[in-house]
Design a protein around this motif. Structure first.
Motif, PDB file in Angstrom:
ATOM      1  N   ARG A 151      -4.202  -4.296   3.673  1.00  0.00           N
ATOM      2  CA  ARG A 151      -3.481  -3.335   2.836  1.00  0.00           C
ATOM      3  C   ARG A 151      -2.733  -2.353   3.722  1.00  0.00           C
ATOM      4  N   GLU A 207      -1.378   2.317  -2.021  1.00  0.00           N
ATOM      5  CA  GLU A 207      -1.748   1.327  -1.010  1.00  0.00           C
ATOM      6  C   GLU A 207      -1.533  -0.067  -1.596  1.00  0.00           C
ATOM      7  N   THR A 262      -1.365  -4.439  -1.028  1.00  0.00           N
ATOM      8  CA  THR A 262      -1.735  -5.563  -0.177  1.00  0.00           C
ATOM      9  C   THR A 262      -0.481  -6.115   0.491  1.00  0.00           C
ATOM     10  N   ASN A 303       4.915  -4.811   2.999  1.00  0.00           N
ATOM     11  CA  ASN A 303       4.543  -5.847   2.036  1.00  0.00           C
ATOM     12  C   ASN A 303       5.641  -6.900   1.962  1.00  0.00           C
TER      13      ASN A 303
END
Length: 336
Positions: A3, A12, A14, A284
């Motif tokens: 994360r 937050e 992943t 991400n």
């Protein structure tokens, strides 16, 4: 699953995100059962970031995603949606949506980045999803609406963020230049960058990525397969690049990159997912996932080991820009 936090926020995400445009029937029909099973499979794989928008299937994506997440612990996942396209009654329906989604066109999209439009869009998204809040809200494709988006939409989102209604705010686009302006000139925390920081296109190095580093903000990378050309181990003629047939020169370049990947014991799509995450500002990679099979494939690719030496080799061969930066601890995607 690793994360990462959006700077200056408590949000937050992943490293791998679930892109819900395809469960809104993008390009072809996805059954309700497959859509629900895709979200369930993503959850079981550890994915806790889910992205949708009113635009996706004229609200179908939001309804399906909300239904699939409704019984999940709300504090355990991050949900993003977008504003800028209100859904209003269509007085002249033709029967099928004309913007790429296989749904009825009883509704139509209406551009609106006004203060009232933003608030109305968020309220309607919450109604469609049946959820209590949005964690991230992006301005959706404000390419031709900079003034209203910067002067009205973003300050409205900033007020909602400062009140604790939203966790983080930003903009999502297929171009990087205007996203850089949002990072430099507005209260945006994060941008969703589609297709401009990939193994075939590093143009974001000229604007949005330096802006993110300079201002301590974050980037979510989408479109990392460039519409499909980087999605297979060995690119074939006739594959898409940025929604069009890929030019032969780009197919050749993708094949050359695939050869280097193979020499390093990995694959082109695994490297395509890992590459954006090597940049210090990218937190991400979000991928469209239509059914459980796609979810399993994407999570498997994300977990595939990609050695840091691959990037050096690609740069040495002129297949990556020489100034491509790598975070010291993110040069490779480790096995779980």
């Amino acid at each position: 699953m690793h994360r990462r936090t959006i700077p200056s926020t408590a949000v937050e995400v992943t490293e791998l995100g679930f892109g819900a445009s395809v469960i809104g029937n993008l390009y072809r029909t996805t059954s309700a059962e497959d859509a629900a099973a895709a979200v369930d499979t993503a959850w079981d794989a550890g994915i806790r970031y889910y992205d949708t928008a009113p635009h996706y299937g004229l609200g179908l994506s939001e309804r399906r995603l909300g239904a699939a997440l409704r019984d999940r612990p709300r504090e355990q996942y991050v949900l993003s949606s977008k504003v800028g396209r209100l859904l209003v009654p269509n007085d002249h329906p033709t029967g099928v949506d004309t913007e790429g989604f296989v749904v009825r066109d009883d509704l139509r999209r209406q551009w609106d980045f006004s203060r009232d439009g933003v608030r109305r869009s968020i309220e309607e998204t919450l109604e469609r999803t049946g959820l209590d809040r949005l964690d991230i809200v992006y301005l959706h494709d404000p390419d031709d609406h900079w003034q209203q988006a910067a002067d009205q939409a973003m300050p409205t989102l900033a007020d909602l963020r400062d009140q604790g209604v939203i966790g983080a705010i930003g903009a999502g686009m297929n171009q990087s230049a205007l996203l850089a302006r949002f990072l430099r000139e507005t209260a945006a925390d994060v941008v969703m960058l589609a297709g401009r920081y990939t193994l075939l296109d590093q143009s974001a190095l000229d604007d949005v990525l330096p802006a993110a580093r300079e201002h301590g903000k974050a980037v979510v990378a989408a479109g990392v397969f460039n519409s499909g050309l980087l999605a297979e181990d060995r690119p074939a003629e006739g594959m898409k690049y940025d929604y069009r047939a890929a030019p032969p020169a780009l197919v050749d370049r993708a094949r050359a990159i695939a050869d280097v990947c193979q020499a390093h014991g990995t694959t082109l799509p695994a490297a395509a997912i890992a590459f954006p995450l090597t940049h210090p500002s990218v937190i991400n990679v979000t991928l469209g996932m239509r059914d459980p099979g796609q979810v399993r494939r994407n999570t498997r690719l994300h977990r595939q080991f990609v050695p840091g030496e691959l990037w050096d080799d690609l740069r040495d061969q002129g297949l990556l820009r020489a100034e491509t930066p790598f975070a010291p601890d993110e040069r490779s995607q480790p096995c779980p």
